[in-house]
Each structure stands twice: as structure tokens, then as C-alpha cells.
Design a protein around this motif. Structure first.
Motif, short mmCIF file in Angstrom:
data_model
loop_
_atom_site.label_atom_id
_atom_site.label_comp_id
_atom_site.label_asym_id
_atom_site.label_seq_id
_atom_site.Cartn_x
_atom_site.Cartn_y
_atom_site.Cartn_z
N LEU A 1 0.86 -1.19 0.00
CA LEU A 1 0.00 0.00 0.00
C LEU A 1 0.89 1.23 0.00
CD1 LEU A 1 -3.36 0.28 1.73
CD2 LEU A 1 -1.81 2.19 2.03
N TYR A 2 0.43 2.30 -0.65
CA TYR A 2 1.28 3.45 -0.92
C TYR A 2 0.69 4.73 -0.33
CZ TYR A 2 3.51 0.14 -3.99
OH TYR A 2 4.14 -0.97 -4.48
N GLN A 3 1.59 5.63 0.04
CA GLN A 3 1.17 6.90 0.61
C GLN A 3 0.90 7.97 -0.45
OE1 GLN A 3 0.53 7.37 3.98
NE2 GLN A 3 0.77 5.15 3.93
N TYR B 1 2.10 -7.31 -6.14
CA TYR B 1 1.58 -5.96 -5.87
C TYR B 1 1.79 -4.98 -7.02
CZ TYR B 1 0.94 -7.55 -1.08
OH TYR B 1 0.54 -8.25 0.04
N TYR C 1 -1.32 -3.37 -8.75
CA TYR C 1 -2.15 -2.39 -8.05
C TYR C 1 -1.65 -0.96 -8.20
CZ TYR C 1 -4.00 -6.70 -6.33
OH TYR C 1 -4.56 -7.95 -6.29
N LEU D 1 -7.44 -4.11 1.11
CA LEU D 1 -6.97 -2.73 1.27
C LEU D 1 -5.85 -2.36 0.30
CD1 LEU D 1 -7.11 -2.17 5.14
CD2 LEU D 1 -8.82 -1.62 3.38
N PHE D 2 -5.11 -3.36 -0.20
CA PHE D 2 -4.04 -3.01 -1.16
C PHE D 2 -4.61 -2.54 -2.49
CE2 PHE D 2 -4.11 -7.73 -0.70
CZ PHE D 2 -4.70 -8.08 -1.90
N LYS D 3 -5.94 -2.65 -2.68
CA LYS D 3 -6.57 -2.08 -3.88
C LYS D 3 -6.82 -0.58 -3.75
CE LYS D 3 -9.13 -6.08 -5.67
NZ LYS D 3 -10.47 -6.56 -6.10
N HIS E 1 -5.94 2.70 -3.99
CA HIS E 1 -4.89 3.52 -4.60
C HIS E 1 -4.97 4.95 -4.06
CE1 HIS E 1 -2.74 5.58 -7.88
NE2 HIS E 1 -2.28 4.39 -8.25
N LEU F 1 -1.98 -3.13 7.11
CA LEU F 1 -2.47 -2.32 5.99
C LEU F 1 -3.52 -1.33 6.46
CD1 LEU F 1 -2.76 -4.79 2.98
CD2 LEU F 1 -0.93 -3.20 3.54
N LEU G 1 -3.25 2.64 5.82
CA LEU G 1 -4.27 3.42 5.11
C LEU G 1 -4.81 4.53 6.01
CD1 LEU G 1 -5.94 3.91 2.63
CD2 LEU G 1 -7.55 2.15 3.39
N ARG H 1 -2.44 7.40 5.89
CA ARG H 1 -2.53 8.15 4.64
C ARG H 1 -3.76 9.05 4.62
NH1 ARG H 1 -3.22 4.61 -0.48
NH2 ARG H 1 -5.40 5.31 -0.56
#
Length: 548
Positions: free
Chosen positions: A108-110, A150, A153, A369-371, A373, A402, A406, A409
Motif C-alpha cells: 500500500l502506498y502513501q 503488488y 495495483y 486494502l491493497f486495492k 490507490h 495495511l 491506510l 494516509r
């Protein structure tokens, strides 16, 4: 012995007792950690605690480090995975672990900037290994252990990066079965083998059971290669509906290759590639004259021994061929063969049972949650800012790490509405359908949307708002609506996505109109076997060409 006999819970009980008797015994700590890990209780920290104790007792234990890295990877704690693997490399260098460290991606990305930086770093690490000294990996499943899962995604075209990854892995690993295969006799039925780790009550099982059960037996002989042991209701049905069922249970990659090659398939149909290391590296081998992959993990693989990516006209843009290393085959049919309509819950729990307001407008997004974006944050913000009664619901499930990432973020990107964003724990199947049923609108995340979730939501009569992406992985909900002949819930921009969601959430009359339209048209999605016939036609032609 108990664990080997399938009596894992009993084995765990004895291992715990051994740890109580002597907390300083390394063998008890690692045995308990291993048993807990194999049970698959991702959210339970007991496995991690015991493995860290084992490492403290024996700091040079590669086995304990390997198990700990696997536990952390299951929890998507990739920074800690990297730290653990670096420690392994200090104990004893291994080329497989160098590749693992190159391919290890955050879940997962910020920000979108972080995504771009991660992709740049990935390419740089791959190129460094490609340009460096020779690499050697005998079993990539146990030595590399991960896939570029990953990557899909990020919301971008992964084709060139995936091909580079394969180039790197092939530098280190040469499968035994990698030569062109002799032509098969033309007089018999086409032998097709379906391959996956997930032939069970899982999205892969639900998506592919229709193929396995409905392919014409006067034309096709169907073998299922289940890469691990399953015994739930769908697993038993898949076994019963196949002509031959071959189940593996921990055999090494080389042995699995030998067994599948020995069945002399005309076609191998990989239901998903990229979700686990075993099916991913198995696909590096040439085990049938025609090897197909499909939308179970809807991204190109980059693997040169996979010939065809099976998709559908309704889901692909005209330029989509550039998204795939495989030949893209767009079948003229709907994509989920024989998908069964889930039953309506017999009784519904109230919203309060899920900690939601009875008078709120519930916008649910029960996806992994890794979906989620970073681009999706803006849509959430617009919805909640315009609807003071709105609540957005996510499922944290078993991935607490995750969920925390999230939250951090969202605290930074949309702090003014974070108080109306809810995170629910993992739910049973019935509670999951219950949550869908008591929601006002389902949010299809972009750029990787829902598949099974969209089917389940439409079956419950709940509108799913979608913003289709350029890639297959963000176009399944659009495909459903095109098949149903309705476009009310399909947006073209983020602003339209928020507007459509708000109208459905706050305008009861309009929502009633859309719900009725869904009820009138959704039947075309279920028990629909068009795709089976389309696949039969394609395979008959392709196998004739292969044999010619």
C-alpha cells in the motif's frame, strides 16, 4: 507427526506445552511458530513471537529467519521482510534472496509519487542483477518465494517491467521442461489441464468452476491440477466435475513439473499467475503445446512460455494488446462462466451491529486494502464533504498493518472527513453479504476494481459505482453493466464518480429506480455459459493450428 497427519491444532497444543515447560528451547519455539504459520492465522501474533524467540536463541538459524519472513510477508509488512532477508544474507548469501529483495514491493502506498519511485527502484535493482555476475537458483519457489503480485495495483502498464522480471529470474533459474513439445495425435479429445492453488471457496474457484464442469466432454478431456490440498464444498464439487483430479501437497516444483508433463496435456490453462510463487514459477516451464493464462490475477505475466492471455471483447480497449506479453485473445462472450448467484441472507443484522449509523448513508468498499490507490482518496473526500450523513466503510480483515497504513494516509490526505471512515474486522461470508445488503452504494475502487464483489453486490441489489480504468483489472464492473444494458453507475471522471455516488446515496427515488433496473437485468450475469462455448471454439481452432 501430528502435524504431518493433518492434526495441526493438536500439534500446536503439544508445542505450546513444550514451550511452557522450557521457554528457552529453540526446537519448541520454531516448531510452534511453523505450525501456527501453516494454520494460516495471519492476524495472530503468536507465530511471530515464537519465531523471534527462536532467532534470539539461535541468531544464525536460516530456518527461523525464513519462517519469520514468510509470516511478515503474509501480513504485508514488507519493510520488516526486507530487514529479515538482509539478516539472512549476512548469515549466508543466496542468489534467490537477492532476487527476492529486488522484487519485494510495498502493498500500500502513501502517494502516487511513491508508486513511481518504487517502480524506478525496481527497474534499477533488476538491471543491477542482470548486469552483475551469474546467478543460480535451483528451486525458485523455496529460494525466491515471492512474485511481483503488488505491481498490478499501481494502475499502470506493467508489461515491460514484467518481462524484465522474467528475464532476471531466467538468468538464475532454468526449468528442466523448457523445450518445444512433440505434436499430439489429432484423433482424440483435446486434453486440457486447469492449474491453480485456489480450487476452493475462493474467487478463483468460483470463476473457473464453470469451465471445468461445462466444457463438452465429447470434445475435451478435463484434468484439474490442484497445487495444494483443499476439502471445502467447492473443492469437492470441482473434483467431482473433472475427468481427472491431480492434487499436490507440498511436492517440490521439479516433481510437479514431471507429473504434469507426464499427463501430456494439449492445453494448460493457468487460472491465475502471480498470486503465489508455485503457479508463477511453474508457468516458466513448457508443459503443453499451448499454455494459456486468464483473468484470475488480471495482469500480464511477462512469461514467455505463456502463449495466450484469455480475456473478453467487452473488457478490453482496442489498444489493449500492448498491455500484455502474451497474445491477447478477446473472446466474444461474457467473462464469468456459470457464475452462481449467491443467496440472499435469510435475516439481516441491523447497521448498529456493524457500528454504523442507522440514519447514515453507507458507502461500502469491502475490498482488499491493497486495492485502495492514493488516487481514490479524492473521491472519498468529495463524497463525504458533500454528504454530511455519509459513512465510508472498508474491511480491515486480517491485515491490521495495511489498515494502519491506510489510516495514516487518510489522516494526511483528507483529515477533515477521516472521522466518518470506518474500518471493520474480518467478516464471515454471511456477515459480508449482510454488510453489502444494508449498504446504500458500493464503491468500486480504481484502478483495480472488484470482480466477485461486484457480482455479489448486484446479486444483493446494491448499486456499484465504477470508474473504468485502461486495464482489465479495472473494467470488470463496466463489463457487468454493459452485459446488463445499463450505464447509470458508470462514471468517466473522478468528479462524475463522486456525483453518481452522491445521487444514489442521497436521492431515495433515484436509487429506487436504479435498484429496480438492477433487479430486472442482473440475471444475465448468473448461470451464463456463453464464455464456455467461446473458449471451446477458440481452443479447437488453436489446437488445430498447433497440430498442423
Amino acid at each position: 507427526m501430528l502435524q504431518d497427519a493433518g492434526r495441526r491444532d493438536e500439534a500446536i497444543m503439544y508445542f505450546r506445552r513444550a514451550v511452557e515447560i522450557d521457554p528457552e528451547l529453540y526446537t519448541s519455539r520454531i516448531a510452534l511458530g511453523n505450525a501456527l504459520h501453516k494454520r494460516g492465522d495471519i492476524a495472530n501474533s503468536e507465530a511471530e513471537v515464537n519465531l523471534r524467540c527462536a532467532i534470539a536463541l539461535r541468531p544464525d538459524s536460516l530456518d527461523a529467519h525464513e519462517l519469520l519472513a514468510s509470516v511478515l510477508y503474509q501480513q504485508a509488512r514488507t519493510l520488516e521482510v526486507a530487514e529479515t532477508v538482509h539478516n539472512m544474507q549476512r548469515i549466508k548469501h543466496a542468489d534467490g534472496k537477492s532476487i527476492l529483495l529486488a522484487l519485494l514491493l510495498p502493498a500500500l502506498y502513501q502517494s502516487t509519487q511513491e508508486i513511481m519511485q518504487v517502480r524506478e527502484d525496481l527497474v534499477r535493482k533488476i538491471d543491477e542483477l542482470l548486469e552483475g555476475p551469474p546467478l543460480s537458483v535451483s528451486d525458485p519457489v523455496t529460494e525466491i518465494r515471492i512474485t511481483p503480485f503488488y505491481l498490478a495495483y499501481h494502475g499502470l502498464n506493467d508489461c515491460e517491467i514484467q518481462k524484465r522480471i522474467v528475464q532476471l529470474c531466467r538468468k538464475a533459474y532454468r526449468p528442466a521442461c523448457n523445450s518445444p513439445l512433440p505434436l499430439r495425435p489429432r484423433s482424440r479429445r483435446i486434453r486440457i489441464g486447469f492449474v491453480s492453488m485456489h480450487f476452493r471457496l475462493h474467487s478463483i474457484g468460483r470463476i473457473n468452476h464453470g469451465f471445468i464442469s461445462a466444457l463438452r466432454r465429447d470434445k475435451f478431456e478435463v484434468t484439474v491440477f490442484s497445487l495444494t490440498r483443499h476439502d471445502d464444498a467447492l473443492a469437492r464439487k470441482i473434483r467431482a466435475d473433472s475427468d481427472h483430479y491431480v492434487q499436490f501437497d507440498g511436492e517440490p516444483l521439479a516433481r510437479i513439473e514431471q507429473v504434469i508433463a507426464g499427463h501430456e496435456m494439449d492445453v494448460l490453462f493457468y487460472c491465475d499467475v502471480g498470486m503465489d510463487a508455485l503457479s508463477y514459477f511453474l508457468a516458466y516451464s513448457r508443459l503443453a503445446p499451448l499454455q494459456c493464462v486468464s483473468w484470475g490475477h488480471p495482469d500480464t505475466t511477462g512469461i514467455d512460455t505463456l502463449d495466450v492471455f484469455v480475456s473478453a471483447y467487452a473488457l478490453e480497449l482496442p489498444e489493449a494488446g500492448a498491455h500484455y506479453s502474451e497474445e491477447l485473445v478477446r473472446l466474444p462472450a461474457w467473462i464469468m462462466p456459470g457464475y452462481q448467484c449467491p443467496p440472499q441472507p435469510t435475516s439481516l443484522k441491523p447497521r448498529s451491529a456493524f457500528g454504523l449509523g442507522n440514519d447514515s448513508h453507507i458507502y461500502a468498499c469491502p475490498q482488499s486494502l491493497f486495492k485502495i490507490h492514493p488516487d481514490f482518496d479524492r473521491a472519498i473526500a468529495e463524497i463525504l464533504r458533500e454528504d454530511p450523513r455519509g459513512e465510508v466503510v472498508f474491511l480491515e480483515g486480517r491485515h491490521a498493518h495495511l489498515g494502519e497504513m491506510l489510516r495514516q494516509r487518510l489522516d494526511r490526505t483528507i483529515p477533515d472527513v477521516k472521522g466518518r471512515i470506518r474500518f471493520l474486522p474480518g467478516l464471515s461470508w454471511q456477515d459480508y453479504l449482510n454488510l453489502i445488503s444494508i449498504s446504500d452504494v458500493m464503491l468500486d475502487p480504481f484502478h483495480f476494481g472488484g470482480g466477485n464483489t461486484t457480482y455479489e453486490s448486484l446479486a444483493m441489489g446494491i448499486p456499484v459505482v465504477t470508474l473504468p480504468s485502461r486495464f482489465l483489472r479495472g473494467r470488470f464492473s463496466l463489463g457487468c453493466y454493459l452485459k446488463m444494458g445499463m450505464t447509470e453507475c458508470v462514471a468517466g471522471t473522478t468528479a462524475q464518480y463522486a456525483e453518481t455516488t452522491l445521487r444514489l446515496g442521497t436521492d431515495a427515488d433515484y436509487r429506487h429506480f436504479v435498484v429496480n433496473k438492477i433487479a430486472e437485468t442482473r440475471s444475465v450475469l448468473f448461470d451464463n455459459y456463453e464464455m464456455v462455448k467461446a473458449l471451446e471454439t477458440f481452443l479447437e481452432h488453436a489446437c488445430s493450428s498447433t497440430r498442423a
